[in-house]
Write a protein that holds these residues in place. Sequence first.
Motif: not given
Length: 471
Positions: A95-116
Amino acid sequence: MPLFDVLPPDLFKPLASSSRRLYADLLLHLHHRTFTLSGAVPRRADVIAEIDAFLARRAPEDARLEDEGPNTKAEERARTAYERLVETGWLVEYRERYLKLVDLDPEASGLLHLLADIERGDTLSYGGAVLGVLSALESAASDPAERSENLRNALRGANEFMTHMRTVSVSLRQAEERILRQPSLREVFRHFFESFVERHLIRDFKTLHTRDNPFRFRGGIIRQASVMGESAELVAALGAAYAREGRALDAASGEARVREELGIVSAVFEAAEEHLAGIDATVARIERRIANTARYMDRIQHRSEVGLVDAMKAVAAAKSDEIPVSAALLPRILPLGPVHIPAPRREKPAITRTVLTDRAPDPAALRYARAKEEYVRRTRVTPERLTTYLEGALAERGEMRGRDMPIGSVDDFVAFQRLREIPSIFNGALAKRYEIVLLTERCANDWISCQDFLIRRREPADTGEASQNAA
């Protein structure tokens, strides 16, 4: 393994479920469209809307999730997929104030980059990879204090190059096994063109056999790594830079790391020839197999054994004990007979004795060999030969123009025409003793017409300064 120590424990569950293709495509879609192109962190509602749009574009039979009921709505399906990715660790909410934000997990993001990268199927440019390693080594040698990272880049490029070479070799062997396992001629040729010609011969293998073969830089890389490893000052400067930039504990361990990385780069490109020979051997076996198949194709299709096997299969598949056979279909001759018996092998003739005599060498051949050696001797230019000619021409003078230099024989002419290459030939050995300046005028004599030049001896101070700058 450290990889599984940093990745979420349930990360691979979506990719191992019955809906693995759908989840894999969804993750790559979110990676390309939602998280890579966006500079800001997306909101939770935007991510769910993107998942909903992705599922809507899929065919109904391809967009079903493993836990989806028969009457699940589209909005619920998108929310289910989103919660599945959050639960298994691919997506992270905060959460950032009243907004609920979503991002990729940092370790999973590296694995997803290799899959791409695997999905794109990027091919490696052999010329770019080999030349990149050579350029990185030369850059690190020219400025070791500021560009020591280029040595690490050269090591990384060499490892990636060897990995791709090994991948090509293994893929070719797999293609060979697939071709040999095919039961029919049609499948043999189909796998030959799909698995071998389109995938390797046109894309990877052909790159290694072009006129601009990237292996022409292989010798330069090995020489550059060897020269850098033999220079104690350069290794010390690179080791100090490694320690200063945090890649080594101290300068001594940095020097050891530098020598180790240079040795790995040299070993990689020394072993590249063996991998290329293995690739050539596999390709030769595949091509020989296809050539033999095409040569005996008619015999394979019309063999009597094939008809007998088909008849036996038909008899075995019959349900009743009696099989009606038309008399017209019965063979009139035996399947095997005297015409099929091979002829006996003929006896080999006895080997007759022959008398070997020593013949005197042809005098003309000896004269030709001596003349050829004399020709090579007179046309080959060595540092000693150029030095003898220059010292004889300069005598007591410190400098001399090209138009004034004497040419009294073919040997003098061969030496004279190579004088303008003094700065670059023999690794700069003569450039330490002589300096040459190219002039705008031209000089002409009875032997040659060329650009005029001025050549002078270097003073001892200039020679010491030049050797210091070279070091």
